[in-house]
Design an enzyme around this catalytic site. Sequence first.
Site, short mmCIF file in Angstrom:
data_model
loop_
_atom_site.label_atom_id
_atom_site.label_comp_id
_atom_site.label_asym_id
_atom_site.label_seq_id
_atom_site.Cartn_x
_atom_site.Cartn_y
_atom_site.Cartn_z
N TYR A 1 0.85 -1.23 0.00
CA TYR A 1 -0.01 -0.03 0.06
C TYR A 1 0.87 1.38 -0.03
O TYR A 1 0.47 2.34 -0.25
CB TYR A 1 -0.84 0.04 1.35
N LYS B 1 3.76 -15.47 3.01
CA LYS B 1 3.97 -16.12 1.99
C LYS B 1 5.40 -16.59 1.67
O LYS B 1 6.25 -16.39 0.99
CB LYS B 1 3.39 -15.51 0.59
N ASP C 1 -2.30 -18.63 1.40
CA ASP C 1 -3.43 -19.48 0.69
C ASP C 1 -3.77 -20.56 1.58
O ASP C 1 -5.03 -20.66 1.41
CB ASP C 1 -2.72 -20.06 -0.66
N ASP D 1 -6.02 -7.52 4.31
CA ASP D 1 -7.26 -6.58 3.79
C ASP D 1 -8.14 -7.79 3.04
O ASP D 1 -9.31 -7.70 3.30
CB ASP D 1 -6.53 -5.59 2.60
N ASP E 1 -11.91 -9.55 4.91
CA ASP E 1 -13.33 -9.66 4.09
C ASP E 1 -13.85 -11.18 3.98
O ASP E 1 -14.96 -11.54 4.18
CB ASP E 1 -13.17 -9.18 2.59
C1 IPM Z 1 -10.36 -1.50 4.31
C2 IPM Z 1 -10.60 -1.04 2.64
C3 IPM Z 1 -9.47 -0.23 2.45
C4 IPM Z 1 -8.35 -0.93 2.61
C5 IPM Z 1 -9.58 0.87 1.09
C6 IPM Z 1 -10.95 1.59 1.14
C7 IPM Z 1 -8.46 1.70 1.07
O1 IPM Z 1 -10.73 -2.15 1.89
O2 IPM Z 1 -10.20 -0.94 5.17
O3 IPM Z 1 -10.23 -2.97 4.24
O4 IPM Z 1 -7.62 -1.50 1.39
O5 IPM Z 1 -7.48 -0.82 3.54
MN MN Z 2 -10.81 -4.02 2.78
#
Ligand code: IPM
Ligand code: MN
Length: 371
Positions: A149, A200, A232, A256, A260
Site C-alpha cells: 500500500y 508467503k 493461501d 485486507d 473480508d
Molecule cells: C479496508 C478497505 C481499504 C483498504 C480501502 C478502502 C483503501 O478495503 O479498510 O479494508 O484496502 O485498506
Molecule cells: Mn478491505
Amino acid sequence: MVSQEVGGRAFRLAVLPGDGIGPEVIAQAVKVLRAIKEIYGHRFELAYFPIGGVALQETGVPFPEETREGCVHSDAVLLGAVGAPEFDATPPPLKPETGLLELRRSLGAFANLRPAVLHEPLIEASPLRPDVVRGTDLLIVRELTGGLYFGTPRGLERDAAGQEIAINTLRYSRAEIERVARIAFQAAARRRRKVTSVDKANVLETSQLWRRVVTEVAAEFPDVELEHIYVDACAMYLVANPRRFDVILTENMFGDILSDEAAMLTGSIGMLPSASLGGRIGLYEPVHGSAPDIAGKGIANPLATIASVAMMFRYSFELFEEAAAIERAIARALERGYRTADIYRGEGHLVGTEAMGDQIVALLWEEASPA
Ligand code: IPM
Ligand code: MN
C-alpha cells in the site's frame, strides 16, 4: 492513546463520515454516542471533517489539511467509509481511498484490529454451514501502514519499448514487523493465547523476514503459542475450520483480503468493526466500504460502525463498562430478531439503518433504567 476527562474536559472526536453509506452509518453511531453521554454523564465534542470522495469534490484532495489538523487535535477518529465510483479511473493520488491511507499513516495507526465474532442468532445468515461457523471468535491483526500500500517506487510508466508497465513495491522493515507482532501477542495473551502468523515465505523475501522477526518476538511471550501458515492455506482454513484461529497476524494486503473473507463467518461484512492503533490517536471504522449500490437507501447495517464506537471506548478512552454496554445492546438486538437486509434470512424483524440504530439506543436505555 488514553485520554481522561480530566477536570471535566470532554472527549474530542473527529468524525469523518466520508462517502456512500458512510454518513448513514455514522449518524447511527452518533446517536449511540449521545445515548452513552446521557446515560453515563460523559462529554463528547464532535467535529466533522471531509475525507475521500466528498473531500475531493469540496477541496480537490482526498485528505485535506483541515481534516488532518482536525484529526491530530482530537482524542480519537471515527470514520464511515471512503470510495466513490466517479473516481474509478482517476490516478491513486486523487482517489478517495488515498485519503484513508494518508489518514492511517498520519496517525501512525500501524496495527489494525479486526475482530470477527459470530453472534449465535446470525448462524443462518452466514453463507457457510452452521456447524462450520459456530463458535467463530477470532481477531485479525493487520499491519496497516506498510507493505504494498505504501512501498516505493510505485506508479505507471512505459518501458524502453514504449509498453505500459505498472510498479508496486512490497517492503517491510524489521521494526515495522516487530511492533505489529507485539500488538498481536499482547492481544493473544488476553485471549486464547495463540497467534497464527500468515505469510508467503515460500515465495517472498518480505515474508521470510516477517517469519523470522515474528518468531523472535514470540520469545517475549512464552505463554502464547505461535504457528506460521501460508496465506493461501489460511484462506482455506478460514472457511474449513475457523475455530482453529485465535489471533491472526499478517501484513497489510493479506489482512485486507482475509478480513473480508472472515466477515462471511459472521454473516455479513456489515458486522465487522475495527480499531487502528499504534499512534497517540486511535482510528475506528467499520471494515465494510462505501457500498455505493445501497447508498442513500437507508438499508445499510450500522452495527459495524456502532461496534467500532465500542472499540473506541475500550482502546482510546478506557471506558470499559460503556464499551461492554454497547456490545450487549448489539447482541440483544440480534437476539430479539432485529435484522438489516444484509443479515435478514426471512425471520425476525427486517429494519433499516435508522431503526437498527434506534433499537441499540433503546436497549442501552433499557439496561440503564431497569423497569
Ligand atoms: C479496508 C478497505 C481499504 C483498504 C480501502 C478502502 C483503501 O478495503 O479498510 O479494508 O484496502 O485498506
Ligand atoms: Mn478491505
